[in-house]
Design a protein around this motif. Structure first.
Motif, mmCIF file in Angstrom:
data_model
loop_
_atom_site.group_PDB
_atom_site.id
_atom_site.type_symbol
_atom_site.label_atom_id
_atom_site.label_comp_id
_atom_site.label_asym_id
_atom_site.label_seq_id
_atom_site.Cartn_x
_atom_site.Cartn_y
_atom_site.Cartn_z
ATOM 1 N N ARG A 163 2.903 -14.797 3.671
ATOM 2 C CA ARG A 163 4.106 -14.819 2.819
ATOM 3 C C ARG A 163 4.021 -15.663 1.714
ATOM 4 O O ARG A 163 4.634 -15.579 0.779
ATOM 5 C CB ARG A 163 5.194 -15.699 3.789
ATOM 6 N N ARG A 164 2.908 -16.700 1.715
ATOM 7 C CA ARG A 164 2.871 -17.516 0.428
ATOM 8 C C ARG A 164 1.573 -16.988 -0.278
ATOM 9 O O ARG A 164 1.384 -17.812 -1.292
ATOM 10 C CB ARG A 164 2.333 -18.886 1.078
ATOM 11 N N SER A 165 1.192 -15.833 0.085
ATOM 12 C CA SER A 165 0.031 -15.120 -0.869
ATOM 13 C C SER A 165 0.784 -14.819 -2.352
ATOM 14 O O SER A 165 1.667 -14.652 -2.480
ATOM 15 C CB SER A 165 -0.680 -14.055 -0.039
ATOM 16 N N ALA A 166 -0.086 -14.333 -3.177
ATOM 17 C CA ALA A 166 0.083 -14.098 -4.463
ATOM 18 C C ALA A 166 0.927 -13.015 -4.611
ATOM 19 O O ALA A 166 2.003 -13.179 -5.605
ATOM 20 C CB ALA A 166 -1.425 -13.851 -5.249
ATOM 21 N N ALA A 167 0.840 -12.029 -3.850
ATOM 22 C CA ALA A 167 1.866 -10.864 -4.033
ATOM 23 C C ALA A 167 3.103 -11.277 -3.753
ATOM 24 O O ALA A 167 4.026 -10.510 -3.789
ATOM 25 C CB ALA A 167 1.349 -9.793 -2.987
ATOM 26 N N ASP A 168 3.401 -12.659 -3.090
ATOM 27 C CA ASP A 168 4.767 -13.172 -2.822
ATOM 28 C C ASP A 168 5.864 -12.003 -2.107
ATOM 29 O O ASP A 168 6.652 -11.759 -2.317
ATOM 30 C CB ASP A 168 5.562 -13.507 -4.067
ATOM 31 N N PRO A 169 5.375 -11.489 -0.872
ATOM 32 C CA PRO A 169 6.278 -10.396 -0.222
ATOM 33 C C PRO A 169 7.351 -11.088 0.282
ATOM 34 O O PRO A 169 7.478 -12.460 0.663
ATOM 35 C CB PRO A 169 5.288 -9.954 1.190
ATOM 36 N N ALA A 170 8.371 -10.402 0.174
ATOM 37 C CA ALA A 170 9.676 -11.015 0.521
ATOM 38 C C ALA A 170 9.950 -10.920 2.198
ATOM 39 O O ALA A 170 10.572 -11.723 2.762
ATOM 40 C CB ALA A 170 10.684 -10.007 0.356
ATOM 41 N N VAL A 171 9.000 -10.087 2.778
ATOM 42 C CA VAL A 171 8.936 -9.915 4.340
ATOM 43 C C VAL A 171 7.870 -9.570 4.963
ATOM 44 O O VAL A 171 7.196 -8.885 4.266
ATOM 45 C CB VAL A 171 10.030 -8.934 4.774
ATOM 46 N N VAL A 172 7.411 -10.493 5.677
ATOM 47 C CA VAL A 172 5.996 -10.398 6.449
ATOM 48 C C VAL A 172 6.280 -10.080 7.616
ATOM 49 O O VAL A 172 6.671 -10.849 8.540
ATOM 50 C CB VAL A 172 4.963 -11.541 6.314
ATOM 51 N N VAL A 173 5.818 -8.787 8.317
ATOM 52 C CA VAL A 173 5.988 -8.761 9.532
ATOM 53 C C VAL A 173 4.631 -8.358 10.447
ATOM 54 O O VAL A 173 3.741 -8.031 9.899
ATOM 55 C CB VAL A 173 6.518 -7.009 9.852
ATOM 56 N N LEU A 174 4.826 -9.198 11.633
ATOM 57 C CA LEU A 174 3.636 -9.117 12.547
ATOM 58 C C LEU A 174 3.748 -7.696 13.417
ATOM 59 O O LEU A 174 4.791 -7.455 14.149
ATOM 60 C CB LEU A 174 3.539 -10.149 13.494
ATOM 61 N N GLY A 175 2.635 -6.824 13.032
ATOM 62 C CA GLY A 175 2.242 -5.686 13.736
ATOM 63 C C GLY A 175 1.477 -5.492 14.806
ATOM 64 O O GLY A 175 0.463 -6.472 15.016
ATOM 65 N N PHE A 176 1.335 -4.562 15.533
ATOM 66 C CA PHE A 176 0.401 -4.315 16.436
ATOM 67 C C PHE A 176 0.101 -2.850 16.601
ATOM 68 O O PHE A 176 0.955 -2.040 16.327
ATOM 69 C CB PHE A 176 0.407 -4.993 17.721
ATOM 70 N N ASP A 177 -1.075 -2.318 16.977
ATOM 71 C CA ASP A 177 -1.224 -0.886 17.242
ATOM 72 C C ASP A 177 -1.079 -0.636 18.744
ATOM 73 O O ASP A 177 -1.931 -1.306 19.773
ATOM 74 C CB ASP A 177 -2.890 -0.668 17.067
ATOM 75 N N ALA A 234 14.929 -3.699 -3.893
ATOM 76 C CA ALA A 234 14.828 -4.498 -4.793
ATOM 77 C C ALA A 234 13.689 -5.181 -5.521
ATOM 78 O O ALA A 234 13.762 -6.037 -6.262
ATOM 79 C CB ALA A 234 15.539 -5.916 -4.068
ATOM 80 N N GLY A 235 12.705 -4.210 -5.266
ATOM 81 C CA GLY A 235 11.387 -4.473 -5.964
ATOM 82 C C GLY A 235 10.490 -5.377 -5.512
ATOM 83 O O GLY A 235 9.587 -5.906 -6.260
ATOM 84 N N ARG A 236 10.856 -5.981 -4.319
ATOM 85 C CA ARG A 236 9.931 -6.856 -3.770
ATOM 86 C C ARG A 236 8.780 -6.309 -3.025
ATOM 87 O O ARG A 236 9.063 -5.099 -2.198
ATOM 88 C CB ARG A 236 10.640 -7.897 -3.020
ATOM 89 N N ALA A 237 7.637 -6.804 -2.836
ATOM 90 C CA ALA A 237 6.586 -6.610 -1.720
ATOM 91 C C ALA A 237 6.844 -6.728 -0.419
ATOM 92 O O ALA A 237 7.666 -7.755 -0.382
ATOM 93 C CB ALA A 237 5.227 -6.879 -2.211
#
Ligand code: UD1
Ligand code: MG
Length: 452
Positions: free
Chosen positions: A122-136, A213-216
């Motif tokens: 979430r704090r990375s340079a890409a500044d994603p608005a939402v980070v989701v924990l996913g799994f296969d 809204a244009g956010r990653a």
């Protein structure tokens, strides 16, 4: 690492209908503590600054557990979906501008390490608005599907019931845990609608809204096993099995010997020293702490008990709440200890009940001894001094004291103080009649022969 800028919202308002239980779903225990307590402990481990538990309207047990752990409680009066549930926490988080971590109260096995990776993303340079924990997912079933764009970035989450056949074929699934940029989280959630298959306000829609809204947005992957959730009692049993496997591995790695780990059951808060040896079939209930070099033989059951270094327990020993076993003490087969201190080197080896008592250092309690601690109304204390010897089949009627070094003869019923170094015997004197048994048998045989 402390997370002072993060607030956690733990969703726990679900009805849990399929559990068929009076107990709210998140209060069902896994490894001896409620699922919700695991999630709250995770937040402690992450040191998140604020926690809000979203509960249903009539679940005082959920509120009490949340408050006891320092979390706030927000009530979701109507169960209108996961986005609606997170919004219920908005008031409690007024003034919070940092990230918002959403977790589910019925998904208790997530590790702090995995959540930290999501917080870092979430704090990375890409500044994603939402980070989701996913799994296969091995069997994606009813999970939300994570839809990725050309560059591998997260574009949307589509719930299974709303997915096209192509989307349903995706195996990368939503765990439910996500981190939202707190600066726009409430705007995103307020924009979520309920025009979908379930007619619910889906938290998962926050992703597509952020993209619009244009956010990653981003996905961080974890192992499926961490994200196991509970809807049924069968799920609960499966989750318990997974959690037990982990605890066994943890203790094997921590210097504990287990002959057959699959038969040993731990609680989440079990503490074990080094070089503890555990034979097959042992159960650790909540609140048990075992010192170094303790040997635990088969078929023991412990709860809320402390055991010091070098003690030998079992087979078939039962330690109940408030049992304190001193260094090198022996607790043998079919011995039950409740709210009692057994001091250094004392031996209570066979068929005995010690409740509300002290057994002094080096004392020896013979087979079949009972502390009669309860008169049907109140509990009373038995004090056995250091080095005392209690003969087999003794009843110690509490309150009573046996002094240091005293001896109690076998079969006694002790109702008065036995001073230090005294002998107390209460049994009736023995009567011996020479030849009586032989005469008795002869008489009976003769009588029987006459009848036939
Ligand atoms: C949710 C996700 C899905 C994900 C899955 C993982 C949504 C819309 N879907 O689906 O993408 O794959 O979890 O297990 O988020 N809750 C409330 N109030 C509500 C509704 C739910 O507090 O009004 C709580 C529940 O108690 C539960 C959690 O939110 O702890 C998830 O709700 P649930 O109904 O189980 O969502 P799923 O359909 O499993
Ligand atoms: Mg669910």
């Amino acid at each position: 690492m402390s997370e002072p800028s993060v607030a956690a919202v733990i969703l726990a308002a679900g009805l849990g209908t399929r559990m068929k239980s009076e107990l709210p779903k998140v209060m069902h225990p896994v490894c001896g503590r409620p699922m919700l307590a695991h999630v709250l402990a995770l937040m402690d481990e992450l040191a998140v600054a604020r926690r809000v538990v979203v509960s249903g309207p009539d679940t005082p047990a959920v509120a009490a557990l949340a408050e006891a752990s320092g979390a706030q409680v927000a009530v979701q009066a109507e169960r209108l979906g996961t986005a609606h549930a997170v919004l219920a926490a908005k008031g409690a988080l007024a003034g919070h501008g940092g990230d918002v971590l959403v977790a589910f109260g019925d998904t208790p096995l997530i590790s702090a390490e995995t959540v930290r990776r999501a917080l870092d993303a979430r704090r990375s340079a890409a500044d994603p608005a939402v980070v989701v924990l996913g799994f296969d997912a091995a069997d994606p079933g009813s999970y939300g599907r994570l839809i990725l764009g050309a560059g591998g970035a997260l574009e949307a989450i589509v719930e299974a019931k709303d997915a096209t056949p192509e989307q349903r074929a995706v195996t990368l699934c939503n765990s439910g845990v996500m981190v939202l940029d707190g600066r726009i989280a409430w705007d995103l959630l307020s924009a979520v609608g309920n025009a979908n298959a379930k007619g619910e306000y889906y938290l998962t829609d926050a992703v597509a809204l952020a993209r619009a809204a244009g956010r990653a947005c981003a996905v961080v992957e974890g192992a499926e096993e961490e994200f196991l959730g509970v809807n049924t009692r069968a799920d609960l049993a499966a989750l318990e099995a997974t959690a037990q496997t982990r605890l066994r591995a943890k203790w094997l790695a921590g210097g504990v010997t287990m002959t057959d780990p699959t038969t040993v059951y731990f609680s989440a808060d079990t503490r074990l020293g080094r070089d503890v040896v555990i034979d097959p079939f042992v159960v650790f209930g909540p609140g048990v702490s075992i010192g170094d070099d303790v040997t635990i033989k088969s078929f023991c059951h412990f709860e809320n008990a402390q055991v010091a270094a070098g003690a030998i327990l079992g087979p078939y020993a039962r330690l109940r709440p408030g049992a304190e076993i001193g260094p090198g003490a022996h607790i043998g087969n079919f011995v039950e200890i409740k709210k009692s201190r057994v001091e250094e080197g004392a031996k209570v080896n066979h068929l005995t009940y010690i409740g509300d008592a002290r057994v002094g250092a080096g004392a020896n309690v013979g087979a079949g001894t009972i502390t009669c601690n309860y008169d049907g109304f109140t509990k009373s204390f038995t004090d056995i001094g250091a080095g005392a010897f209690i003969g087999s089949n003794t009843s110690l009627v509490a309150p009573v004291t046996v002094g240091d070094g005293a001896i109690v003869g076998a079969g006694s019923v002790v109702t008065h103080e036995v001073p230090a170094d005294a002998l107390a015997v209460t049994r009736a004197p023995q009567k011996t009649l020479a030849g009586w048994a032989a005469r008795f048998r002869a008489k009976m045989r003769a009588a029987k022969a006459k009848k036939n």
